[in-house]
Scaffold this active site. Structure first.
Site, PDB file in Angstrom:
ATOM      1  CG  HIS A 188      -0.193  -0.029   2.564  1.00 57.34           C
ATOM      2  ND1 HIS A 188       0.204   1.234   3.040  1.00 57.34           N
ATOM      3  CD2 HIS A 188       0.001  -1.060   3.644  1.00 57.34           C
ATOM      4  CE1 HIS A 188       1.031   0.854   3.970  1.00 57.34           C
ATOM      5  NE2 HIS A 188       0.990  -0.451   4.289  1.00 57.34           N
TER       6      HIS A 188
ATOM      7  CD  GLU B  27       2.070  -5.963   8.156  1.00 68.15           C
ATOM      8  OE1 GLU B  27       2.484  -7.078   8.114  1.00 68.15           O
ATOM      9  OE2 GLU B  27       2.697  -5.139   7.484  1.00 68.15           O
TER      10      GLU B  27
END
Length: 216
Positions: A14, A89
């Site tokens: 990202h 994550e």
């Protein structure tokens, strides 16, 4: 799966967040992209306009979704964005929101186990490194198997990309990291029955206009 039925994977971290800049651990905390992160995501999308992509997958955390949405909007509006929570994550539990220095000060023993990449360690309320690795590799394996002979993009997080690099390079979890996990950079992998292999890593040329602008 013959070679022409292999899966080509664009694995993307990202764009930047304010917590990235402040070096705070994000984990599952749902942080949005910063202004720079949005600019990175836009340039990423524009850079992928000529790249054939059959499907786009993303972690369901906001920073990954916003980056993936830019890829779809600028490069592949016909692609349906597919959210997969297993691309998140690593969960860092009580470490989230803190810097490395703050963690070392509050929990020196736990911090040491984390820094030396103890596969059995997980911060209170978080995942162990070993479980996170298994989750990350299994998630992308499942996705790749659903797209033989195609090219897919996944937008995910630095920790997931670290796991995928290690899987592709056949490196242990304890091996020192010598590769970059850059925001909005493009990393290329190939999936075959033998597993993952590296094709290219940290293609960030599309972000140069932002770097040049920061020097002015």
């Amino acid at each position: 799966m013959p070679l022409d039925r292999s899966t080509q994977i664009l694995a993307i971290r990202h764009g930047e967040t304010e917590w990235n800049r402040a070096k705070r651990i994000q984990g599952h905390t749902d942080i949005a992209l910063s202004e720079l992160g949005h600019a990175q995501a836009r340039l990423l999308g524009l850079a992928l306009r000529e790249q054939a992509i059959d499907a786009v997958y993303t972690s369901n955390l906001l920073r990954a979704q916003q980056t993936a949405q830019a890829v779809v909007a600028h490069a592949h509006p016909s692609c349906q964005l597919r959210l997969d929570p297993l691309l998140r994550e690593r969960s860092f539990g009580i470490f989230e929101g803190l810097t490395w220095e703050q963690i070392a000060e509050r929990w020196p023993v736990q911090s040491e186990r984390w820094r030396r990449r103890d596969a059995d360690f997980g911060a209170e309320g978080g995942e162990t490194l070993g479980n996170f690795y298994q989750r990350s590799v299994a998630a992308l394996t499942r996705i790749a198997l659903n797209h033989p002979g195609e090219t897919i993009a996944i937008v995910t997080h630095g920790g997931v990309l670290d796991c995928l690099y290690r899987a592709a390079a056949r490196l242990s979890l304890q091996a020192p990291r010598s590769w970059v996990l850059g925001n909005a950079a493009v990393n290329r992998l190939l999936f075959t029955p033998a597993g993952f292999s590296l094709v290219g890593w940290h293609d960030s040329g599309h972000l140069e206009p932002l770097e040049q602008g920061s020097e002015r």
